[in-house]
Write an enzyme that holds these catalytic residues in place. Structure first.
Site, PDB file in Angstrom:
ATOM      1  N   CYS A   1     -30.955  -5.882  65.339  1.00 13.70           N
ATOM      2  CA  CYS A   1     -31.983  -6.756  64.770  1.00 13.70           C
ATOM      3  C   CYS A   1     -32.110  -6.326  63.313  1.00 13.70           C
ATOM      4  O   CYS A   1     -31.252  -5.573  62.834  1.00 13.70           O
ATOM      5  CB  CYS A   1     -33.296  -6.686  65.556  1.00 13.70           C
ATOM      6  SG  CYS A   1     -34.143  -5.108  65.476  1.00 13.70           S
TER       7      CYS A   1
ATOM      8  N   THR B   1     -34.129  -4.284  61.548  1.00 10.58           N
ATOM      9  CA  THR B   1     -34.228  -2.830  61.375  1.00 10.58           C
ATOM     10  C   THR B   1     -33.535  -2.054  62.487  1.00 10.58           C
ATOM     11  O   THR B   1     -33.288  -0.860  62.344  1.00 10.58           O
ATOM     12  CB  THR B   1     -35.702  -2.392  61.403  1.00 10.58           C
ATOM     13  OG1 THR B   1     -36.264  -2.830  62.656  1.00 10.58           O
ATOM     14  CG2 THR B   1     -36.486  -2.986  60.247  1.00 10.58           C
TER      15      THR B   1
HETATM   16  C1  RB5 Z   1     -37.129 -10.304  62.299  1.00  7.56           C
HETATM   17  O1  RB5 Z   1     -37.758 -10.765  61.169  1.00  7.56           O
HETATM   18  C2  RB5 Z   1     -37.356  -8.808  62.475  1.00  7.56           C
HETATM   19  O2  RB5 Z   1     -38.676  -8.554  62.791  1.00  7.56           O
HETATM   20  C3  RB5 Z   1     -36.427  -8.260  63.548  1.00  7.56           C
HETATM   21  O3  RB5 Z   1     -35.127  -8.512  63.188  1.00  7.56           O
HETATM   22  C4  RB5 Z   1     -36.483  -6.772  63.802  1.00  7.56           C
HETATM   23  O4  RB5 Z   1     -36.292  -6.032  62.626  1.00  7.56           O
HETATM   24  C5  RB5 Z   1     -37.595  -6.293  64.627  1.00  7.56           C
HETATM   25  O5  RB5 Z   1     -37.739  -5.102  64.933  1.00  7.56           O
END
Ligand code: RB5
Length: 154
Positions: free
Chosen positions: A68, A70
């Site tokens: 995802c 992060t």
């Molecule tokens: C998406 O905007 C973001 O929140 C997701 O990719 C992730 O980093 C969540 O932990």
């Protein structure tokens, strides 16, 4: 084919990285099972990480790589699945140790954190580092014991 089946799952934030890794894995001869997402349209990472992690737990695939923005949300989700040890790695040292000591069966990467070449270097090392076993197995067994106890808690 090198015989290993790898599950992939990501949200929109890491879609480009998932595609890069998918291409690299295919070139290396891995079989890839892609649980999506399939574009940069906003989605909930949960809906793609859970099926990918579940496929590893069910032994439909050998290992998983999930993403995802992060890597944080993806790691929370994957680690909810019984039998999954998901390692969020932003560097090679953690990637290596997550296999040697923790026998991680899912690698988690942050699509908004890592450059694609760095991600490939981490994936390569992670896939090619075996579990050391020995004293580390005992520790993993202790994690499994917690998992069994926690399953009975509502
Ligand atoms: C998406 O905007 C973001 O929140 C997701 O990719 C992730 O980093 C969540 O932990």
């Amino acid at each position: 084919m090198n015989g290993k089946k790898i599950a992939l799952g990501s949200d929109h934030a890491a879609f480009p990285m998932k595609e890069e890794i998918k291409k690299w894995l295919t070139e290396q001869g891995y079989e890839v099972v892609d649980y999506g997402t399939n574009s940069e349209e906003s989605v909930d990472y949960i809906d793609f990480i859970y099926p990918a992690a579940k496929s590893v737990a069910m032994k439909d695939t050998d290992l998983g790589i999930v993403f995802c923005g992060t890597g944080l949300g993806a790691s929370y989700v994957a680690n909810k699945v019984k039998g999954i040890r998901a390692a969020l790695c932003q560097d090679e040292f953690s990637a290596k140790l997550s296999r040697q000591h923790n026998n991680a069966n899912v690698l988690v990467l942050g699509g908004r954190i890592l450059a694609p070449t760095r991600a490939i270097s981490i994936v390569d090392l992670w896939l090619n580092t075996p579990f050391d076993g020995g004293r580390h197995q005992k520790r993993i067994d202790k994690i499994s014991d917690i998992e069994k106890k926690e399953c009975n808690i509502r």
